[in-house]
Design an enzyme around this catalytic site. Structure first.
Site, PDB file in Angstrom:
ATOM      1  CG  ASP A 172      -7.994  -4.874   1.837  1.00  0.00           C
ATOM      2  OD1 ASP A 172      -8.958  -4.399   2.459  1.00  0.00           O
ATOM      3  OD2 ASP A 172      -7.912  -4.875   0.596  1.00  0.00           O
TER       4      ASP A 172
ATOM      5  CG  ASP B 197      -1.892 -20.267  -1.113  1.00  0.00           C
ATOM      6  OD1 ASP B 197      -1.314 -20.191  -0.013  1.00  0.00           O
ATOM      7  OD2 ASP B 197      -1.440 -20.921  -2.066  1.00  0.00           O
TER       8      ASP B 197
ATOM      9  CG  ASP C  67     -13.583  -7.147   2.330  1.00  0.00           C
ATOM     10  OD1 ASP C  67     -13.308  -6.391   3.290  1.00  0.00           O
ATOM     11  OD2 ASP C  67     -14.075  -6.747   1.253  1.00  0.00           O
TER      12      ASP C  67
ATOM     13  CE  LYS D 280       1.983 -17.826  -2.474  1.00  0.00           C
ATOM     14  NZ  LYS D 280       1.081 -18.995  -2.557  1.00  0.00           N
TER      15      LYS D 280
ATOM     16  CE1 TYR E 128      -3.445  -2.716   0.762  1.00  0.00           C
ATOM     17  CE2 TYR E 128      -4.627  -0.664   1.125  1.00  0.00           C
ATOM     18  CZ  TYR E 128      -4.638  -2.020   0.887  1.00  0.00           C
ATOM     19  OH  TYR E 128      -5.826  -2.674   0.786  1.00  0.00           O
TER      20      TYR E 128
HETATM   21  C1  IPM Z   1     -10.370  -1.302   4.007  1.00  0.00           C
HETATM   22  C2  IPM Z   1     -10.624  -0.772   2.626  1.00  0.00           C
HETATM   23  C3  IPM Z   1      -9.496   0.171   2.245  1.00  0.00           C
HETATM   24  C4  IPM Z   1      -8.221  -0.641   2.229  1.00  0.00           C
HETATM   25  C5  IPM Z   1      -9.686   0.909   0.909  1.00  0.00           C
HETATM   26  C6  IPM Z   1     -10.976   1.698   0.894  1.00  0.00           C
HETATM   27  C7  IPM Z   1      -8.513   1.781   0.569  1.00  0.00           C
HETATM   28  O1  IPM Z   1     -10.768  -1.806   1.722  1.00  0.00           O
HETATM   29  O2  IPM Z   1     -10.268  -0.495   4.943  1.00  0.00           O
HETATM   30  O3  IPM Z   1     -10.299  -2.518   4.168  1.00  0.00           O
HETATM   31  O4  IPM Z   1      -7.905  -1.292   1.235  1.00  0.00           O
HETATM   32  O5  IPM Z   1      -7.519  -0.633   3.241  1.00  0.00           O
HETATM   33 MG    MG Z   2     -10.825  -3.722   2.608  1.00  0.00          MG
END
Ligand code: IPM
Ligand code: MG
Length: 356
Positions: free
Chosen positions: A246, A222, A250, A190, A139
């Site tokens: 990240d 993975d 999710d 990884k 990032y």
């Molecule tokens: C998160 C989001 C952010 C990230 C984006 C919006 C930049 O996906 O906070 O998980 O990738 O960190």
């Molecule tokens: Mg995210």
């Protein structure tokens, strides 16, 4: 002068203003807070041409805590590297405030087991914490575009890895206190391919003896993605670099049935203000309709009370109220199959206020 905590409120874009507004109502029912609204993301681009101004960063650094809704939307989507993007505001804030540790607790609410796409017997007993490194890795590494070539680089220093590893071990210890559960950290990397991952693994192993009460294991990313859906209840604390964290968070969110339920806390050095935000995005498709699920932001406010303002009792009250409302059967649209009846933001907010 009032000693009410000073909270910078960054409502952001899309559903951000709705969910943040609902959250300040929850906070107001618990005590006195001073809110300082500021612009971040697309709304700041519209006003100032940049997603984060120096003034806003300074205001955040001097606050007691920062509460964020969400940023971004199709209006500001661009592939032109020279155009400002809302996400730059969020990343600039994380970096500028030194928020290297992102905590994303995943604990499916008992009432929501049906909302998860996974079978009930698979998610039963899931209670995990993703500790994501937030100010390093790909990032923030060198990136660029040269003609038809583009690159992003993932870099880590041992010091960056060590501090996030310590955050994870300490979090595992704290979670185990009084639960009778043996604390465990699963470090994700990884290391079979990436040099930065081999350093990551080496440093985590080096730090581990300081926490010999905590079990440590390692998973390739993975494999971790697969294990997370096949045996989620076996995880305790997962620690991962920025991009892996990240993605895995999710995925882990869906264990709770909806991304709309997952809160997060971003923390820096001891005593510095933290940033508290839902994991989900700005959901521009449903913005302004009054149907957004504010629960992840309520739970983020709970994390703010617990980790940012040392008010754990009130944090627990919010969490219990959210559970109670879900147990009563109230659901926002994201938590039910489409076509099923659901309640809007205002209704679920009043229900949580009633429980409080
Ligand atoms: C998160 C989001 C952010 C990230 C984006 C919006 C930049 O996906 O906070 O998980 O990738 O960190
Ligand atoms: Mg995210």
């Amino acid at each position: 002068m009032s000693d009410a905590p000073r909270i910078v409120v960054l409502a952001g874009d899309g559903i951000g203003p709705e969910i943040v507004d609902a959250t300040t109502k929850i906070l107001d029912s618990l005590g006195e807070f001073t809110y300082e609204p500021q612009l971040l993301g697309g709304c700041s681009i519209d006003e100032h041409g940049t997603a984060l101004t120096d003034e806003v960063l300074e205001a955040c650094k001097s606050a007691d805590a920062v509460l964020l809704g969400a940023v971004g939307g199709p209006k500001w989507d661009t592939t032109n590297p020279d155009d400002p993007r809302p996400e730059q505001g969020l990343l600039g804030l994380r970096k500028g405030m030194g928020l290297y540790a992102n905590l994303r607790p995943v604990r499916p609410s008992p009432a929501l087991v049906d909302a998860s796409p996974l079978r009930q017997d698979v998610i039963a007993g899931t209670d995990l914490l993703v500790v994501r490194e937030l100010t390093g890795g790909i990032y923030f590494g060198a990136s660029g575009r040269e003609g038809d070539r583009a690159y992003d680089t993932c870099e880590y220093t041992a010091a960056e890895i060590e501090r996030i590893a310590r955050t994870a071990f300490e979090a595992a210890r704290r979670r185990a206190e009084g639960s009778g559960r043996k604390p465990k950290v699963t470090s994700v990397d990884k290391a079979n391919v990436l040099e930065s991952s081999r350093l990551w693994r080496e440093v985590v192993i080096r730090v581990a003896p300081d926490y010999d009460d905590v079990t440590l294991d390692h998973l390739l990313v993975d494999n971790a993605a697969m294990q997370l859906v096949s045996r989620p209840a076996d995880f305790d604390v997962i620690v991962a670099e920025n991009l892996f964290g990240d993605i895995l968070s999710d995925e882990a969110a869906m264990l709770t049935g909806s991304l709309g339920m997952l809160p997060s806390a971003s923390l820096g050095a001891d005593g510095d203000p933290g940033l508290f935000e839902p994991v989900h995005g700005s959901a521009p498709d449903i913005a302004g309709q009054g149907v957004a699920n504010p629960l992840a932001t309520f739970l983020s406010a709970a994390l703010m009370l617990r980790h940012g303002l040392e008010r754990p009792d009130e944090a627990a009250r919010i969490e219990a109220a959210v559970d109670a409302v879900l147990a009563r059967g109230l659901r926002t649209a994201d938590l039910v199959p489409s076509g099923t009846s659901s309640v809007g933001t205002a209704e679920i907010t009043s229900a949580v206020l009633d429980e409080l």
